[in-house]
Design a protein around this motif. Structure first.
Motif, mmCIF file in Angstrom:
data_model
loop_
_atom_site.group_PDB
_atom_site.id
_atom_site.type_symbol
_atom_site.label_atom_id
_atom_site.label_comp_id
_atom_site.label_asym_id
_atom_site.label_seq_id
_atom_site.Cartn_x
_atom_site.Cartn_y
_atom_site.Cartn_z
ATOM 1 N N ASP A 145 0.793 -1.188 -0.072
ATOM 2 C CA ASP A 145 0.022 -0.030 0.062
ATOM 3 C C ASP A 145 0.825 1.451 -0.017
ATOM 4 O O ASP A 145 0.410 2.363 -0.185
ATOM 5 N N SER B 154 -4.040 4.686 1.470
ATOM 6 C CA SER B 154 -5.196 4.316 1.751
ATOM 7 C C SER B 154 -6.081 3.991 0.520
ATOM 8 O O SER B 154 -6.273 4.821 -0.368
ATOM 9 N N THR C 78 -11.258 -1.490 -0.662
ATOM 10 C CA THR C 78 -10.992 -2.875 -0.640
ATOM 11 C C THR C 78 -11.094 -3.696 -1.905
ATOM 12 O O THR C 78 -10.074 -4.636 -2.187
ATOM 13 N N GLU C 79 -12.008 -3.148 -2.750
ATOM 14 C CA GLU C 79 -12.066 -3.530 -3.961
ATOM 15 C C GLU C 79 -12.041 -2.615 -5.165
ATOM 16 O O GLU C 79 -12.734 -1.551 -4.885
#
Length: 512
Positions: free
Chosen positions: A436, A440, A443-444
């Motif tokens: 990452d 941020s 999720t998908e």
């Protein structure tokens, strides 16, 4: 033992070190000739084999490592040229010995069911490899390997080259690519290769393999052949390759401010002042591609965005981008073409959101690097002359793409790790986790989620834009190695290289 031997010669490539080594190895190799029927015959044969292996490894290491080593990294009192002269002389003797042995060796005769075996000599093969890399040959006599002779002839610009009937298109393409690695001046190679292809029926197949392996060499061959009007250029297959590599599409010569109508995307990104090489404009393009998602319904599984036929329209093109770009709309007309080489399996997804996001990420990656190859890299670093092997192709690069600001545009990249991390996540191999990098992420990854983070990023960049100086500002995460008790921080502001000569021409001597 062999590793220490090779490293010792690499650290100090000198005849003072090489001569005693060759003397001892030649002594070991001659042991079986002294008393071939004595009690020590078996031990002598083993020692001779060790000597053969050590010498072969010296040849290989000298060709692949020492030959390409920077001369400045070698000791000043090491005579490198004489080192190679001595080693090459030994290699020629070993090759001549192999030819003599083969001529008197009684090999089984060939039959209809069992062809005549071809003898293999590991030492002679490595000796030929050293001579090939060093471009040391006398073509009066064969090296014992037609492929090595072929590479020598290509490198020296032979206009007429005769090949065995068993030579395949892959053999020819490999020879041309290897020869390019071994020479500094490519002109004789281009002349020899173009003349050879003129007499070959499989020229399109050869050039297709070259294009996959070395697109720069393919481009040079095409441009060289055009001036001489070779007939193989008229092949439909070759014209298709030329179109896929955008060789017929030249960068736009107009000023960016004057381009307000639809124009080929590749004509813009291939310019030295690539307007989409900046994170703001790259995100604007990504935003426009996401809005044109309906066009992807016509794309085939093995097709990607055609940078030459895809057209964009924007009324505020500039480098760097001005503040007005944030509130202006970028329009795009999408076109697709088939990939040059076989696409990796994870790019063969069904026509869904993953398929769409992968194609957009490949397009953005090519745009940021300013090249037509979505798997390539921006900065053109001149490789050192020497054998590098055939290590990378477009297909192999799809498996593990290095996507960072430095790999795509060098130290002067005008985009942050946030954008390259996003591209890495969209192009990742299934099952692989992309770090990452401190940001941020959703999720998908869907069209909706990607469009949301792109819009949020553009809004953030708009807030950070330096309006007085007209310079975009990019936030970047850093991990300083500070002590916990650090209380103060010194900040330095770096001025860009201004004013330039054009600034005086536009605004006068006092820039007012």
């Amino acid at each position: 033992m062999v590793l220490l031997l090779k490293k010792g010669l690499e650290l100090f490539p000198s005849t003072k070190l090489l001569e005693p080594i060759l003397d001892q190895l030649n002594y070991l190799r001659s042991l079986p000739k002294g008393d071939p029927f004595g009690a020590q015959a078996k031990q002598a044969t083993v020692q001779a084999a060790i000597g053969q292996y050590c010498l072969a490894e010296i040849y290989r290491h000298a060709a692949s490592i020492i030959h390409r080593k920077d001369r400045q990294a070698m000791p000043a009192h090491a005579d490198v040229d004489q080192f190679f002269e001595l080693l090459q002389t030994q290699a020629i003797e070993d090759m001549a010995m192999e030819n003599t042995v083969n001529s008197i060796q009684h090999l089984p005769s060939a039959t209809e069911t069992k062809p005549k075996p071809i003898p293999f000599n590991f030492l002679a093969a490595q000796a030929r490899f050293l001579l090939l890399v060093r471009m040391d040959t006398t073509l009066e006599s064969s090296s014992g390997c037609w492929f090595h002779d072929f590479v020598f002839k290509l490198a020296n610009g032979f206009r007429n080259i005769t090949l065995p009937k068993t030579a395949s298109k892959r053999d020819i393409a490999t020879g041309i690519v290897v020869a390019r690695q071994l020479v500094e001046n490519a002109k004789p190679l281009l002349r020899a290769s173009s003349g050879l292809l003129e007499r070959r029926r499989n020229a399109p197949g050869v050039l297709a393999l070259i294009a996959i392996q070395d697109a720069t060499l393919f481009r040079a061959l095409i441009l060289h052949a055009r001036a001489l009007k070779y007939s193989w250029l008229n092949s439909d297959e070759i014209q298709e390759l030329i179109e896929k590599l955008y060789i017929n599409t030249r960068p736009s010569a107009r000023k960016l401010e004057q381009i307000t109508s639809y124009i080929s995307l590749y004509k813009l990104v291939s310019r030295p002042d690539n307007p989409f090489g900046n994170e703001i404009m790259a995100l604007k393009l990504m935003q426009a591609l996401l809005n044109a998602s309906g066009a992807f319904e016509t794309a085939e599984p093995d097709e990607v965005i055609d940078l030459a036929k895809t057209q964009v329209k924007f009324g505020h093109l500039s480098a760097p981008p001005t503040f007005s770009v944030f509130d202006s709309e970028l329009l795009v007309k999408l076109k697709f073409n088939k990939v040059l080489s076989e696409a990796a399996s994870h790019l063969h997804s069904e026509r869904n959101e993953t398929f769409l996001l992968q194609r957009i990420a490949l397009c953005l990656r090519a745009v940021l690097s300013g090249s037509g190859d979505p798997t390539g890299f921006g900065p053109s670093l001149t490789a050192k002359t020497g054998y590098r092997g055939l290590k990378t192709t477009q297909f192999k690069r799809q498996i593990g793409l290095l996507t960072t600001p430095e790999s795509l545009a060098g130290e002067a990249a005008q985009f942050s790790g946030w954008l390259t991390t996003l591209l890495s996540k969209l192009l990742k191999w299934p099952g692989i986790r992309v770090n990452d990098q401190g940001y941020s992420w959703p999720t998908e990854f869907t069209c909706e989620s990607v469009s949301k983070i792109v819009n949020e990023r553009l809004a953030k960049l708009k807030l950070l834009y330096c309006r007085q100086s007209g310079i975009p500002s990019l936030p970047e995460l850093v991990s300083p190695n500070w002590k916990p008790d650090k209380k103060n921080l010194t900040v330095a502001m770096v001025q860009t290289k201004m004013p330039q000569q054009q600034d005086f021409a536009d605004n006068g001597l006092y820039l007012n």
